[in-house]
Design a protein around this motif. Structure first.
Motif, short mmCIF file in Angstrom:
data_model
loop_
_atom_site.label_atom_id
_atom_site.label_comp_id
_atom_site.label_asym_id
_atom_site.label_seq_id
_atom_site.Cartn_x
_atom_site.Cartn_y
_atom_site.Cartn_z
N LEU A 241 0.83 -1.20 0.00
CA LEU A 241 0.00 0.00 0.00
C LEU A 241 0.86 1.25 0.00
O LEU A 241 0.57 2.23 -0.70
N GLN A 242 1.93 1.23 0.79
CA GLN A 242 2.86 2.36 0.79
C GLN A 242 3.53 2.49 -0.58
O GLN A 242 3.70 3.60 -1.11
N PHE A 243 3.87 1.37 -1.14
CA PHE A 243 4.48 1.30 -2.46
C PHE A 243 3.55 1.93 -3.50
O PHE A 243 3.97 2.74 -4.32
N ARG A 244 2.27 1.58 -3.43
CA ARG A 244 1.30 2.04 -4.41
C ARG A 244 0.93 3.50 -4.23
O ARG A 244 0.54 4.16 -5.20
N GLN A 245 1.05 4.02 -3.03
CA GLN A 245 0.67 5.41 -2.78
C GLN A 245 1.67 6.41 -3.37
O GLN A 245 1.35 7.58 -3.51
N ASN A 246 2.85 5.92 -3.71
CA ASN A 246 3.85 6.78 -4.36
C ASN A 246 3.52 6.86 -5.85
O ASN A 246 3.55 5.84 -6.55
N PRO A 247 3.18 8.04 -6.36
CA PRO A 247 2.76 8.16 -7.77
C PRO A 247 3.78 7.61 -8.76
O PRO A 247 3.41 6.97 -9.75
N ASP A 248 5.06 7.85 -8.51
CA ASP A 248 6.09 7.37 -9.42
C ASP A 248 6.17 5.85 -9.41
O ASP A 248 6.28 5.22 -10.48
N MET A 249 6.11 5.25 -8.22
CA MET A 249 6.16 3.80 -8.13
C MET A 249 4.93 3.18 -8.77
O MET A 249 5.02 2.17 -9.48
N ARG A 250 3.78 3.79 -8.52
CA ARG A 250 2.53 3.26 -9.09
C ARG A 250 2.59 3.29 -10.62
O ARG A 250 2.20 2.33 -11.28
N ARG A 251 3.11 4.37 -11.16
CA ARG A 251 3.20 4.49 -12.61
C ARG A 251 4.26 3.55 -13.17
O ARG A 251 4.03 2.84 -14.16
N ASN A 252 5.43 3.52 -12.54
CA ASN A 252 6.54 2.72 -13.07
C ASN A 252 6.27 1.22 -12.99
O ASN A 252 6.81 0.45 -13.79
N TYR A 253 5.45 0.80 -12.04
CA TYR A 253 5.15 -0.62 -11.86
C TYR A 253 3.76 -0.99 -12.37
O TYR A 253 3.29 -2.10 -12.12
N PHE A 254 3.07 -0.05 -13.04
CA PHE A 254 1.77 -0.32 -13.66
C PHE A 254 0.74 -0.81 -12.64
O PHE A 254 -0.12 -1.64 -12.95
N LEU A 255 0.83 -0.30 -11.43
CA LEU A 255 0.02 -0.84 -10.34
C LEU A 255 -1.41 -0.34 -10.38
O LEU A 255 -1.69 0.86 -10.37
N GLY A 256 -2.35 -1.28 -10.38
CA GLY A 256 -3.75 -0.99 -10.19
C GLY A 256 -4.12 -1.33 -8.76
O GLY A 256 -3.38 -1.02 -7.82
N ASP A 257 -5.24 -2.01 -8.57
CA ASP A 257 -5.65 -2.41 -7.23
C ASP A 257 -4.86 -3.63 -6.77
O ASP A 257 -4.41 -4.45 -7.59
N ILE A 258 -4.70 -3.76 -5.45
CA ILE A 258 -4.03 -4.92 -4.85
C ILE A 258 -4.96 -5.47 -3.78
O ILE A 258 -5.33 -4.76 -2.84
N ALA A 259 -5.36 -6.73 -3.94
CA ALA A 259 -6.31 -7.33 -3.00
C ALA A 259 -5.86 -8.73 -2.61
O ALA A 259 -5.37 -9.49 -3.45
N PHE A 260 -6.02 -9.06 -1.34
CA PHE A 260 -5.78 -10.42 -0.85
C PHE A 260 -7.15 -11.08 -0.70
O PHE A 260 -8.02 -10.56 0.00
N SER A 261 -7.33 -12.22 -1.33
CA SER A 261 -8.64 -12.85 -1.31
C SER A 261 -8.52 -14.38 -1.40
O SER A 261 -7.45 -14.91 -1.69
N ASP A 262 -9.63 -15.05 -1.12
CA ASP A 262 -9.67 -16.51 -1.16
C ASP A 262 -9.63 -16.94 -2.62
O ASP A 262 -10.53 -16.65 -3.39
N LYS A 263 -8.58 -17.65 -2.99
CA LYS A 263 -8.39 -17.99 -4.40
C LYS A 263 -9.47 -18.95 -4.91
O LYS A 263 -9.70 -19.05 -6.11
N ARG A 264 -10.16 -19.65 -4.01
CA ARG A 264 -11.20 -20.54 -4.46
C ARG A 264 -12.34 -19.80 -5.14
O ARG A 264 -13.10 -20.37 -5.93
N TYR A 265 -12.46 -18.51 -4.81
CA TYR A 265 -13.55 -17.73 -5.37
C TYR A 265 -13.05 -16.67 -6.34
O TYR A 265 -13.74 -15.73 -6.67
N ASN A 266 -11.79 -16.84 -6.76
CA ASN A 266 -11.21 -16.03 -7.81
C ASN A 266 -10.98 -16.91 -9.01
O ASN A 266 -11.16 -18.13 -8.96
N HIS A 267 -10.48 -16.33 -10.09
CA HIS A 267 -10.14 -17.11 -11.27
C HIS A 267 -8.77 -17.73 -11.13
O HIS A 267 -8.39 -18.59 -11.92
N GLY A 268 -7.96 -17.28 -10.14
CA GLY A 268 -6.59 -17.75 -10.03
C GLY A 268 -6.48 -19.08 -9.35
O GLY A 268 -7.36 -19.51 -8.68
#
Length: 213
Positions: free
Chosen positions: A186-213
């Motif tokens: 979250l700290q990483f993503r809040q930095n505009p330069d880091m967010r842009r340089n790493y193409f960061l969108g949303d980051i979520a931790f979730s139960d993979k059984r109910y995701n496509h992953g």
């Protein structure tokens, strides 16, 4: 074939999308990344994080095809349960479980945009952490190192294919260092330069059984 060559071939569809937008100043697109960890408990010698990037078409194809292949199952499942014959796979013959597991693997390979796997030796990471400021040791773990390396490799690929969109991350929940890793990201993503340089969108931790992953 080298990893670079394999990645270039696997992602030619993204290059095609970019070419189709020739003349536009900016291509805006969204990719979805699904990450899963293994061996991050203290007794394991190595920690690993693997996962896949999907574009919208690949994710739709995967979802549709897998729904048809898995319609007889009671609920979403972990591949480890299929492999070992646990949970809803109790009583399934090995050949039937291997067939389902193989179909899943082939479907992922056919529909994914990119696959990345990261493995580190836990003792090496811990030795390094002993030499860094104590403030970092509370938020960095072998698991965190794997996740960050995965994101960095995705960045390297995105730069190589001149991708201009963002990547949303879906990471399996439940790892013991999840909170610290999430706080760091979250700290990483809040930095505009880091967010842009790493193409960061949303980051979520979730139960993979109910995701496509």
């Amino acid at each position: 074939m080298t990893r670079r060559e394999w990645g270039d071939l696997a992602l030619e569809n993204v290059r095609g999308v970019i070419a189709g937008h020739a003349g536009h100043e900016r291509l805006y697109a969204v990719l979805q990344a699904y990450l899963d960890e293994s061996g991050t408990h203290d007794s394991s010698k190595v920690a690993s994080v693997g996962g896949f990037l999907f574009d919208a078409d690949g994710l739709l194809e995967f979802s549709t095809a897998w729904a048809a292949e898995s319609k007889e199952l009671e609920s979403p499942f972990r591949t480890s349960a299929c492999f070992s014959g646990d949970d809803q796979f109790v009583g399934w013959p090995i050949a039937k479980r291997e067939l389902l597991h193989g179909k899943l693997a082939r479907l992922i390979v056919r529909t994914r945009t990119l696959g990345i796997g990261v493995t580190v030796r836990q003792d090496v990471v811990r030795d390094i952490l002993q030499k860094v400021p104590s403030a970092l040791t509370s938020i960095i773990s072998p698991y965190t190192v794997c996740v960050l390396d995965w994101i960095n490799q995705a960045r390297q690929w995105a730069e190589r294919v001149e991708y201009k969109g963002i990547i949303h991350y879906h990471i399996e929940q439940g790892e013991s260092n999840q909170k610290a890793t999430n706080d760091f990201l979250l700290q990483f993503r809040q930095n505009p330069d880091m967010r842009r340089n790493y193409f960061l969108g949303d980051i979520a931790f979730s139960d993979k059984r109910y995701n496509h992953g």
